[in-house]
Structures are given as C-alpha cells and as structure tokens.
Design a protein around this motif. Structure first.
Motif, PDB file in Angstrom:
ATOM      1  N   VAL A   1       1.042  -1.563   0.317  1.00  0.00           N
ATOM      2  CA  VAL A   1      -0.293   0.417   0.593  1.00  0.00           C
ATOM      3  C   VAL A   1       0.720   1.102   0.178  1.00  0.00           C
ATOM      4  CG1 VAL A   1      -1.965  -1.035   1.161  1.00  0.00           C
ATOM      5  CG2 VAL A   1      -0.466   0.469   2.628  1.00  0.00           C
ATOM      6  N   ALA A   2       0.507   2.491  -0.462  1.00  0.00           N
ATOM      7  CA  ALA A   2       0.684   3.626  -0.622  1.00  0.00           C
ATOM      8  C   ALA A   2       0.100   4.935  -0.864  1.00  0.00           C
ATOM      9  CB  ALA A   2       1.490   3.264  -1.711  1.00  0.00           C
ATOM     10  N   ILE A   3       0.678   5.900  -0.809  1.00  0.00           N
ATOM     11  CA  ILE A   3      -0.271   7.213  -0.665  1.00  0.00           C
ATOM     12  C   ILE A   3      -0.111   8.090  -1.876  1.00  0.00           C
ATOM     13  CG2 ILE A   3       1.415   8.786   0.791  1.00  0.00           C
ATOM     14  CD1 ILE A   3      -1.507   9.427   2.366  1.00  0.00           C
ATOM     15  N   SER A   4      -0.308   9.202  -1.928  1.00  0.00           N
ATOM     16  CA  SER A   4       0.098  10.475  -3.539  1.00  0.00           C
ATOM     17  C   SER A   4      -0.777  11.293  -3.033  1.00  0.00           C
ATOM     18  CB  SER A   4      -0.437   9.698  -4.657  1.00  0.00           C
ATOM     19  OG  SER A   4      -0.073  10.752  -5.754  1.00  0.00           O
ATOM     20  N   ASN A   5      -0.657  12.406  -3.593  1.00  0.00           N
ATOM     21  CA  ASN A   5      -1.319  13.749  -3.043  1.00  0.00           C
ATOM     22  C   ASN A   5      -2.117  13.609  -2.014  1.00  0.00           C
ATOM     23  OD1 ASN A   5      -0.821  14.765  -6.133  1.00  0.00           O
ATOM     24  ND2 ASN A   5      -2.097  12.636  -6.121  1.00  0.00           N
ATOM     25  N   ALA A   6      -0.716  13.580  -1.068  1.00  0.00           N
ATOM     26  CA  ALA A   6      -1.493  13.858   0.547  1.00  0.00           C
ATOM     27  C   ALA A   6      -0.612  14.869   1.562  1.00  0.00           C
ATOM     28  CB  ALA A   6      -1.421  12.628   1.410  1.00  0.00           C
ATOM     29  N   PRO A   7      -1.097  15.624   2.163  1.00  0.00           N
ATOM     30  CA  PRO A   7      -0.142  16.536   2.888  1.00  0.00           C
ATOM     31  C   PRO A   7       0.719  15.618   3.914  1.00  0.00           C
ATOM     32  CG  PRO A   7      -2.289  17.046   3.575  1.00  0.00           C
ATOM     33  CD  PRO A   7      -2.292  15.624   2.682  1.00  0.00           C
ATOM     34  N   ALA A   8       2.636  15.779   3.352  1.00  0.00           N
ATOM     35  CA  ALA A   8       2.929  15.428   4.974  1.00  0.00           C
ATOM     36  C   ALA A   8       2.671  14.923   6.209  1.00  0.00           C
ATOM     37  CB  ALA A   8       4.860  15.933   4.744  1.00  0.00           C
TER      38      ALA A   8
ATOM     39  N   TRP B   1      -0.546  -3.013  11.562  1.00  0.00           N
ATOM     40  CA  TRP B   1      -1.129  -3.100   9.607  1.00  0.00           C
ATOM     41  C   TRP B   1      -0.026  -2.413   9.036  1.00  0.00           C
ATOM     42  CZ3 TRP B   1      -5.810   0.925  11.461  1.00  0.00           C
ATOM     43  CH2 TRP B   1      -6.284   0.436  12.501  1.00  0.00           C
ATOM     44  N   SER B   2      -0.688  -3.339   7.410  1.00  0.00           N
ATOM     45  CA  SER B   2       0.660  -3.125   6.047  1.00  0.00           C
ATOM     46  C   SER B   2       0.719  -1.837   6.164  1.00  0.00           C
ATOM     47  CB  SER B   2      -0.593  -3.495   5.364  1.00  0.00           C
ATOM     48  OG  SER B   2      -0.963  -4.560   4.725  1.00  0.00           O
ATOM     49  N   PRO B   3       2.384  -1.954   6.077  1.00  0.00           N
ATOM     50  CA  PRO B   3       3.000  -0.150   6.335  1.00  0.00           C
ATOM     51  C   PRO B   3       2.759   0.439   5.425  1.00  0.00           C
ATOM     52  CG  PRO B   3       4.187  -1.432   6.574  1.00  0.00           C
ATOM     53  CD  PRO B   3       3.520  -1.885   6.205  1.00  0.00           C
ATOM     54  N   LEU B   4       2.517   1.626   4.341  1.00  0.00           N
ATOM     55  CA  LEU B   4       3.032   2.639   3.217  1.00  0.00           C
ATOM     56  C   LEU B   4       4.295   2.464   2.926  1.00  0.00           C
ATOM     57  CD1 LEU B   4       1.511   5.925   4.771  1.00  0.00           C
ATOM     58  CD2 LEU B   4      -0.014   4.229   3.434  1.00  0.00           C
ATOM     59  N   VAL B   5       4.083   2.484   1.794  1.00  0.00           N
ATOM     60  CA  VAL B   5       5.918   1.518   1.453  1.00  0.00           C
ATOM     61  C   VAL B   5       6.665   2.915   0.109  1.00  0.00           C
ATOM     62  CG1 VAL B   5       6.072  -0.957   1.447  1.00  0.00           C
ATOM     63  CG2 VAL B   5       5.359  -0.130  -0.780  1.00  0.00           C
ATOM     64  N   ALA B   6       5.516   3.603  -0.517  1.00  0.00           N
ATOM     65  CA  ALA B   6       5.418   4.481  -1.619  1.00  0.00           C
ATOM     66  C   ALA B   6       5.102   5.469  -1.460  1.00  0.00           C
ATOM     67  CB  ALA B   6       5.921   3.875  -3.006  1.00  0.00           C
ATOM     68  N   LEU B   7       5.276   7.312  -1.650  1.00  0.00           N
ATOM     69  CA  LEU B   7       4.775   8.052  -1.623  1.00  0.00           C
ATOM     70  C   LEU B   7       4.806   8.870  -3.792  1.00  0.00           C
ATOM     71  CD1 LEU B   7       3.703  10.981  -0.439  1.00  0.00           C
ATOM     72  CD2 LEU B   7       6.538  11.288  -0.519  1.00  0.00           C
TER      73      LEU B   7
END
Length: 358
Positions: free
Chosen positions: A156-163, A178-184
């Motif tokens: 899972v990952a995230i895009s276009n979000a505040p830091a 829970w599953s960590p974010l691996v990419a931005l």
C-alpha cells in the motif's frame, strides 16, 4: 554511474524490486484527448518490458478505465514478473457520491473494478490517489490492511496528501501492526520542487520510496513552449490533436510561466552541452536525487519512450548540477530555513562540529 531498467531498486522499506523508471499508463487510451491508441500503447508496453522494465503505473479512472483495460491485456503473458501499481479515490461515476473518496466503501469497490479491468487476481501496489479531508486515517489503513490480508493487494502507498497525514498514517500502521505505506507518489520536477520542504524528508524518515509523476513538468521542460505561450489563449479542445490538447491543459493550469520557461532554458543549455535532449536532462535530474526511487515517464510514442530511457545514462558535472539546482530552487520556508540558518545552529550547537548521518 549509468543505470539500466533492470538495475532494480527496493521500494521504500519493502523488499519489492522495481525499475528506476516507471512506465506511466495514463497515456494508454485516447479518451482524454492526448493519449495513445491501442496499437501504439502496445508498442510502448513491449518496448519498456523488453528493455527490462517491470514497474507500471495506472489508476482506476485513467482514460475512463481504458488505461487499466489495455494494461491488463498487454500484461497477461508477463503478469508474475511485473509490478502493477494502481490508485483509488478519484470519482468513478459522477452521480454516485460514494464512487469517489478514500473511504472503505469506495476502496473496496475501486479495487474490485481495477481487478476486473486489469484482468488480474491481485494488485501489486495500491495508492490512495487523492487526500479527501473527510475519511479517518484509521478507516483507510484498516481497509487497506484487510485487502492485503485477503491477497487482493500486496503493498500500500499514498499520493497527493499532506506530509503530516502520511507520517501520521505510517506511525499508526506501525503501532497497530497494519500494512505500512511503502511509497509516496508526488509531483516532482525542476519546476515543482515544493516536495523538498516536507514530503521528501518525511518519506526518507518514514521509509517511503518517492515515485515522482510529471518529472518533465507536463512537457514544459522538454522545450516545446516559448514566450509566445505566456499570452496565448488555450483554444484546443478534447477533439483536437493530442499535442494541442495537452498544451492547452498546461496553459490552463498555469504551468507556462516566465520562471518555468527560464528553468527550461537552463535545461536546454545543459542538454546542448551534453549532447542530450532536454527531456533526458530533466528526467536525469530527478534520478540524481537519492530519495527518488523511480520517476514515472508518460510517453505517448515509442520515439518519446526511447528518448526518455536515454536519461538512465546521463551524467552531470558538478557545475551543471549547480546551475540546474540554482535556477529552480525553492524557498524552504519556516521552520526549515530558520533551523538550517547560522543563528539557529549557533543556539543549538554553539561551536560544536557534528557530522550528519549518511
């Protein structure tokens, strides 16, 4: 040192291996007025994969679903060796209030739609596409983790979000198992360096691989714009040529400015010195950042793709890098500029000399 598409990199703090340039599939399909027809898109896919590329980026709503459908068709014979990344949260049906957003209902429905369109049993990497400012982060993270446990998505990952929201999510995921974010995924280029203030440092600290989109500034850094475009009226429509439609979008969004054209001039000068194209120089600059894992290239033709791949072996002199950095630098703002200044350093360190990590 020159790179190749099969010089793989680890994505964030995962063990997932991805190519140093990702192929953007938003150009697969012509529904938005500037993409590639099926046969041309197939050539792009084949050229990228045959060159050793394995990291392909799309989204559930790109070209109204054609992007995922075409990618699913092309990827069928290579599925296990590819890393397919897609995104959710953009609205899929204008008359359905729950067909967009980051919430659990749309998350599950969007993933099912992507699985159908990609004709696959699982998605390698799923991004939250756009921060919606309404869904609790726990709802997003738990929903993503449930899908990972079901085997429908792997990372899972995230895009276009505040830091601060992304870092908060990562901390919660760690604490709750829970599953960590691996990419931005962020917009990052010589004309858009705002990510250097908070997003990129956050990604470095929290273990997220940075995957920049629009590394050529929507085409501005390729040299296709001139000062005449500063006052030109965007007249192209979705029924016009792909090039004119794309150009009108950039003009409408305010990407064509005197500052950006000046940066493009410097890119062109460095490209001439190196015997390269401006597009290669712009891409190579993002690759030079050690925090960047894989910029996304959005070629529409095989010739553009071949040109983009040439960025992998561009090497800058210190002077050229300094010129590119200097012409495009951004004010880091408070508190970053203050904390990096001599006054704050004297208050916290005095005469001490402390070597930074790395």
């Amino acid at each position: 040192m020159s790179l190749t598409l099969d010089t793989y990199r680890l994505l964030g703090r995962s063990g997932l291996r991805v190519s140093p340039l990702a192929l953007g599939a938003a150009t697969f399909g012509t529904e938005w007025g500037w993409g590639a027809e099926r046969d041309e898109a197939r050539k792009l896919f084949d050229r990228y994969v045959e060159s050793g590329g394995n990291f392909i980026d799309t989204a559930v709503t790109y070209t109204n679903g054609s992007s995922e459908r075409l990618l699913g068709e092309f990827a069928r014979a290579h599925r296990e060796s590819l890393v397919l990344a897609t995104k959710y949260s953009t609205q899929r049906r204008p008359d359905d209030p729950n067909s967009g957003g980051s919430h659990r209902k749309n998350l599950f429905a969007s993933v099912e739609a992507s699985l159908r369109q990609l004709n696959t049993d699982y998605i390698d990497l799923l991004y939250l596409h756009m921060w919606d400012f309404t869904t609790p982060v726990e709802e997003v993270l738990r929903g993503m983790d449930d899908l990972v446990r079901q085997g429908k998505i792997l990372y899972v990952a995230i895009s276009n979000a505040p830091a601060w929201q992304a870092s908060r999510m990562q901390a919660i995921a760690d604490l709750r198992g829970w599953s960590p974010l691996v990419a931005l995924q962020i917009e990052y280029s010589l004309i858009q360096r705002a990510g250097e203030r908070d997003l990129i440092p956050m990604a470095r600290e929290m273990g997220l691989g940075v995957v920049p989109f629009s590394p050529m500034g929507g085409g501005v850094l390729t040299g296709k714009y001139s000062r005449d475009d500063l006052t030109a009226t965007a007249t192209a429509t979705s029924t016009g040529s792909g090039e004119s439609t794309r150009k009108s979008v950039n003009q409408t969004m305010g990407s064509v400015t005197e500052r950006n054209l000046a940066i493009a001039d410097t890119v062109r000068e460095v490209a001439t010195e190196l015997g390269r194209t401006p597009a290669q120089v712009a891409l190579a600059w993002t690759l030079h950042n050690p925090d960047v894992t894989a910029p996304i290239i959005g070629a529409r033709t095989p010739a553009q793709l071949d040109d983009n791949l040439g960025a992998l072996d561009v090497e800058f002199t210190a002077s050229q890098l300094s010129r590119l950095d200097g012409t495009s630098s951004v004010d880091l703002g408070y508190p970053h500029a203050f904390l990096a200044g001599d006054f704050a350093r004297t208050l916290t360190q005095g005469a001490l000399r402390i070597q930074a990590r790395g």
